[in-house]
Design a protein around this motif. Structure first.
Motif, short mmCIF file in Angstrom:
data_model
loop_
_atom_site.label_atom_id
_atom_site.label_comp_id
_atom_site.label_asym_id
_atom_site.label_seq_id
_atom_site.Cartn_x
_atom_site.Cartn_y
_atom_site.Cartn_z
N TYR A 151 45.16 133.35 51.73
CA TYR A 151 44.39 132.83 50.92
C TYR A 151 43.75 131.66 51.45
CZ TYR A 151 46.68 135.66 46.82
OH TYR A 151 47.20 136.71 46.26
N ILE A 152 42.46 131.16 50.79
CA ILE A 152 41.76 130.12 51.28
C ILE A 152 41.40 129.51 50.19
CG2 ILE A 152 39.76 129.18 52.17
CD1 ILE A 152 39.52 131.25 54.22
N LYS A 153 41.67 128.00 49.89
CA LYS A 153 41.50 127.25 48.96
C LYS A 153 40.12 126.47 49.15
CE LYS A 153 45.23 124.42 49.21
NZ LYS A 153 46.25 123.35 49.09
N LEU A 204 43.86 124.26 53.93
CA LEU A 204 43.28 125.28 53.15
C LEU A 204 43.91 126.48 53.34
CD1 LEU A 204 39.62 124.00 54.28
CD2 LEU A 204 41.01 123.35 52.14
N VAL A 205 44.68 126.76 54.05
CA VAL A 205 45.16 128.34 54.28
C VAL A 205 46.52 128.36 53.48
CG1 VAL A 205 46.00 130.20 55.71
CG2 VAL A 205 43.92 128.79 56.19
N GLU A 258 47.60 130.85 46.78
CA GLU A 258 46.67 130.02 46.04
C GLU A 258 45.21 130.25 46.76
OE1 GLU A 258 46.22 125.37 44.56
OE2 GLU A 258 47.74 125.91 45.78
N GLY A 259 44.35 130.16 45.64
CA GLY A 259 42.74 130.38 46.46
C GLY A 259 42.19 131.58 46.31
N GLU A 319 35.06 140.35 48.30
CA GLU A 319 33.76 139.94 48.12
C GLU A 319 33.75 138.41 48.60
OE1 GLU A 319 30.75 141.34 47.76
OE2 GLU A 319 32.22 143.30 47.71
N TYR A 320 34.79 137.59 48.62
CA TYR A 320 34.87 136.35 48.90
C TYR A 320 34.79 136.18 50.47
CZ TYR A 320 36.73 131.44 50.06
OH TYR A 320 36.99 130.06 50.73
N LEU A 321 35.41 137.06 51.02
CA LEU A 321 35.64 137.03 52.74
C LEU A 321 34.04 137.38 53.05
CD1 LEU A 321 36.83 136.60 55.37
CD2 LEU A 321 37.92 138.75 55.31
N LYS A 322 33.57 138.36 52.54
CA LYS A 322 32.34 138.74 53.03
C LYS A 322 31.23 137.73 52.82
CE LYS A 322 32.88 143.76 51.63
NZ LYS A 322 32.56 144.82 50.69
N LYS A 323 31.22 136.99 51.88
CA LYS A 323 30.40 135.91 51.73
C LYS A 323 30.52 134.60 52.70
CE LYS A 323 29.05 132.53 48.07
NZ LYS A 323 29.40 132.09 46.57
N ARG A 324 31.98 134.36 52.83
CA ARG A 324 32.23 133.53 53.76
C ARG A 324 31.70 133.93 55.22
NH1 ARG A 324 35.94 129.26 52.75
NH2 ARG A 324 35.20 128.58 54.95
#
Length: 238
Positions: free
Chosen positions: A16-18, A116-117, A121-122, A134-139
């Motif tokens: 996860y990434i916070k 942040l890793v 959490e996150g 979708e979060y990873l695609k956006k990042r």
């Protein structure tokens, strides 16, 4: 210290990434590289100048965040108080790297030692089936955009240099009546005299390429040096 590794669904299935506004990792970096796409926004808070790579001769636009060397006035605490944020601040703990020196292909890497890793959490990077969220695609798309912006910025600053618009400037700052003057060397700014003396063809080319707003944003931003002086004086009195 960093522990950079290629991002993959097997190793990082439960990673996860916070999200965080803690940019204290830049506390000792007063000059922050930026891209031309953020000139207009960042000019409302920071002076924008250019620095020159001594080896390559390539110019890079930077946002000044401090008066003194190696001291970022905005990043001494974990609270980001400015109303605007450089794009590059938000890419950690992810980055793009070429798969090899011979290839133009890039892949996403992650700093596994980043605060942040996390493992619980996150924002999750992969779903249970190993597909990108979708979060990873956006990042990832944001990283690709930043890489493209950086290339465009390099080409534009090189064009400014070819027109001899970038002139070295020693910025002399006096923090208060009791302190000596501080000289900021190694920065370049657009020379307004040279700009005004460009022939019609060169000037119209700048205009047709949409570069005049960048120049005006840069020149206007120089008034933000007063903001840095105020912040430094407030810090010194604290």
């Amino acid at each position: 210290m960093t522990n950079i590794s290629p991002l993959n669904s097997s190793k990082h299935l439960n990673t996860y990434i916070k999200e965080s506004k803690d940019f204290s990792r830049f506390a000792a970096q007063s000059l922050i590289p930026i891209v031309v796409q953020e000139f207009a926004v960042l000019a409302t808070e920071f002076p924008i100048v250019f620095v020159k790579n001594a080896e390559s001769g390539q110019f890079t636009p930077i946002a000044m965040m401090g008066i003194k060397n190696n001291f970022n006035l905005y990043c001494q605490t974990k609270n980001w108080e400015a109303s605007v944020t450089p794009i590059g601040f938000s890419k950690a703990p992810l980055s793009l790297m070429q798969t090899s020196k011979e290839s133009d292909e890039v892949m996403v890497f992650i700093d596994e030692d980043s605060e942040l890793v996390t493992s619980d959490e996150g924002n999750k990077l992969f779903d249970d089936s190993g597909e990108q969220t979708e979060y990873l695609k956006k990042r990832s798309n944001a990283l690709l955009d930043l890489a493209s912006f950086t290339q465009q910025t390099s080409a534009i600053t090189q064009y400014f240099a070819e027109l001899n618009l970038l002139a070295p400037k020693q910025l002399t700052v006096k923090l208060n009546s009791d302190s000596p003057e501080v000289n900021i060397d190694g920065v370049y700014i657009i020379d307004e005299q040279i700009l005004n003396e460009l022939n019609d063809e060169a000037f119209l080319t700048l205009k047709s390429k949409g570069l005049m707003p960048l120049i005006y944003a840069h020149l206007t931003s120089l008034h933000q040096i007063g903001r840095l002086i105020t912040k430094q004086n407030q810090l010194d009195k604290a």
